[in-house]
Scaffold this active site. Sequence first.
Site, short mmCIF file in Angstrom:
data_model
loop_
_atom_site.label_atom_id
_atom_site.label_comp_id
_atom_site.label_asym_id
_atom_site.label_seq_id
_atom_site.Cartn_x
_atom_site.Cartn_y
_atom_site.Cartn_z
N CYS A 2 0.82 -1.21 0.00
CA CYS A 2 0.00 0.00 0.00
C CYS A 2 0.86 1.27 0.00
O CYS A 2 1.96 1.27 0.55
CB CYS A 2 -0.87 0.05 1.24
N ARG A 27 5.04 -0.06 -6.16
CA ARG A 27 5.07 -0.82 -4.90
C ARG A 27 4.14 -2.03 -4.95
O ARG A 27 4.23 -2.91 -4.11
CB ARG A 27 4.65 0.09 -3.73
N TRP A 73 -3.06 -2.65 -1.43
CA TRP A 73 -2.66 -4.03 -1.74
C TRP A 73 -3.45 -4.88 -0.75
O TRP A 73 -3.20 -4.85 0.46
CB TRP A 73 -1.16 -4.17 -1.52
N ASN A 99 -1.92 2.40 5.81
CA ASN A 99 -1.02 1.30 5.45
C ASN A 99 -0.74 0.50 6.71
O ASN A 99 -0.63 1.08 7.79
CB ASN A 99 0.33 1.83 4.97
N GLY A 100 -0.57 -0.81 6.56
CA GLY A 100 -0.26 -1.63 7.73
C GLY A 100 -1.41 -2.57 8.05
O GLY A 100 -2.31 -2.76 7.23
N GLU A 480 19.75 -16.68 -7.04
CA GLU A 480 19.21 -15.39 -7.47
C GLU A 480 18.73 -15.47 -8.93
O GLU A 480 17.72 -14.86 -9.29
CB GLU A 480 20.27 -14.30 -7.27
N LYS A 484 14.90 -14.54 -9.93
CA LYS A 484 14.52 -13.53 -10.92
C LYS A 484 13.58 -14.13 -11.95
O LYS A 484 12.58 -13.54 -12.32
CB LYS A 484 15.73 -12.99 -11.66
N GLU A 487 10.04 -14.94 -10.52
CA GLU A 487 9.31 -13.71 -10.16
C GLU A 487 8.68 -13.01 -11.36
O GLU A 487 7.54 -12.60 -11.29
CB GLU A 487 10.29 -12.70 -9.56
N HIS A 503 21.79 -36.07 -5.71
CA HIS A 503 21.07 -36.47 -4.51
C HIS A 503 19.57 -36.23 -4.64
O HIS A 503 18.87 -36.20 -3.63
CB HIS A 503 21.65 -35.75 -3.29
N LYS A 599 6.86 -4.26 -4.10
CA LYS A 599 8.25 -3.82 -4.02
C LYS A 599 8.74 -3.80 -2.58
O LYS A 599 9.86 -4.17 -2.29
CB LYS A 599 8.39 -2.42 -4.63
#
Length: 604
Positions: A2, A27, A73, A99-100, A480, A484, A487, A503, A599
């Site tokens: 948010c 965001r 959000w 927000n929160g 990483e 990427k 995502e 294994h 974000k």
Amino acid sequence: MCGIIAYVGPKDATPVLMEGLARLEYRGYDSAGMAVVGTGGLKVRKAKGRVRDLAEGLPRRFKGSPGIGHTRWATHGAPSDVNAHPHLDGSGQVAVVHNGIIENAAVLRSRLERQGVQLVSETDSEVLAHLVALADGADLEESVAVALAHVEGTYGVAVLDQRQPDRVLVACNGSPLVLGVGEHEMLAASDVAALVRHTRQVVHLDDGEMAVLTADGYRTSTLDRRPTSKRPMLVEERAEAYAKDGHPHYLHKEILEQPAVVSRTLSGRLDERFHTAHLGGLGLEARDVAALRRVKILGCGSAYYAGMLGAGMIESLARIPADAEPASEYRYRNPVVEADTLYVAVSQSGETFDTIAAVRELKRKGARVLGVVNVVGSTVARECDGGIYLHAGPEVSVASTKTFTATAVAFGLLALFLARIRDLGPADGKRIVDGLRALPGQIDEALGVDRDVAAVATTYAERQSILFVGRVRGYPVALEGAQKLKEISYVHAEAYPASELKHGPLALVGPEVPTVAVVPDDHLLDKNLSTIAEITARGGPVIAVGHRRELPGATCVWTVPKNEPELDPVLLGLPLQLFAYHLAAALGRDIDRPRNLAKSVTVE
Ligand code: F6R
């Protein structure tokens, strides 16, 4: 997640809020809304979907000041017009954006309902508007303070009351708010990105603080109304830093600007005389470093993987045992916190809830915590004992790329600094200083594979699953790379240490499942070549990233320049960023705003 924007001043707030909301889009959000006090009182508009949907539905007469805006959000209640913010009290005089998460929202809702209040949304946030209205304080400050005293949880809030049309009230606890100080106008936002077009003079509110904003300025106090004193600071970012500069996506821009980013991360920090790093913000004396027994690095997602790279650099250069752990898990295992361990929290945004919670747990147990952070003045930066700023500039695309690389470089500096106080001699110190200095140019060269990578990525775009493997230093690079890819392309990707292949995951290998292998020209080259042979023997295509032009068995090799072994991972990761980008582009994904992701993850 948010986002909040607020304005008070002589201008019409509507375009200011609209532009601020557009800046907050990166965001992640699923609905947006705004309220202004105009002639005739409070006007509110909200809409599920994009900010442009909100803009299209705004009537021409939607004008006024002050105003507040929000991108939501969804957490409590589905994305919908009614659940979007701002929320109003029953009489329509008070508007709130939040927000929160209000943890005792259910209790507060039933209490309000028993008092005859009708709640119209499913959100936790709506209770705030009713609580402020019922508080009926002498002024808006008092009403908000009384309302927030009932609330358990986290919040950044902005509140309007049409009966006090000269002000906006903002407050925060566990969710950031920054004031923007303009010429005869004030703004507030959850993120400086929404402010820099208007002002670069900002004030970060601390947890448990609120501020009254009027056109003439601001007044801050604690929530129990004891005045606090806060001076504005100048933020580095300029509005132009948020432009796409002709790139199709921010992600592409951010990948390609890494040579300049890394130059900034290194700027003024290489000590050519003593072959070490200048890191003035650490606040560590040589005697503190000499006494260290361990380094523990904490971060979430890509920040955690960058921390893994950092741990490897610290261990090999400074010979101090070091490891990285997900910050999101840390506090739940009642960790043993040691006095002679250096803790390092890694966070691009500095606002990741789980990372902040880990820092707080550590501080509560008396630890010394450093931050490796991009956003200046963010919560992690403020709460740590010292640290390193990345100076990577704003990262707009949800997936981190340039800040991952800048974090790895910052760890190169930290490792060098620690190592030169411990056992690393001047010759090896010089080797690392030279290696770090060479990075911007080498990054530029490494990114030259952009077109080749694009061609290969298109070939593999329809695959259901892609494996990533790497050994020791190459393993965080593989992690990483897989992160990427999943995502932004939504293609399933998994990373394994190459040594683990036999294994278990080798069962997945076959013509339909390509493997991306990280194969530097180091002492493990032969072992990596055996891994490639194991995969190709089962018909699996192998894409390799390394230093040699050709590697036996690999379908294609993306070559990056060779640096020092400790710093090679910084370069090896670059083609994998491009691979994820081009594969996602070939699939037509919403690259800068991948589904379900935000974000800055400011809730647990
Ligand atoms: C991945 C990504 C996330 C973040 C994570 C931590 O591309 O961006 O995994 O790395 O959410 O965010 P910060 O670094 O802001 O704490």
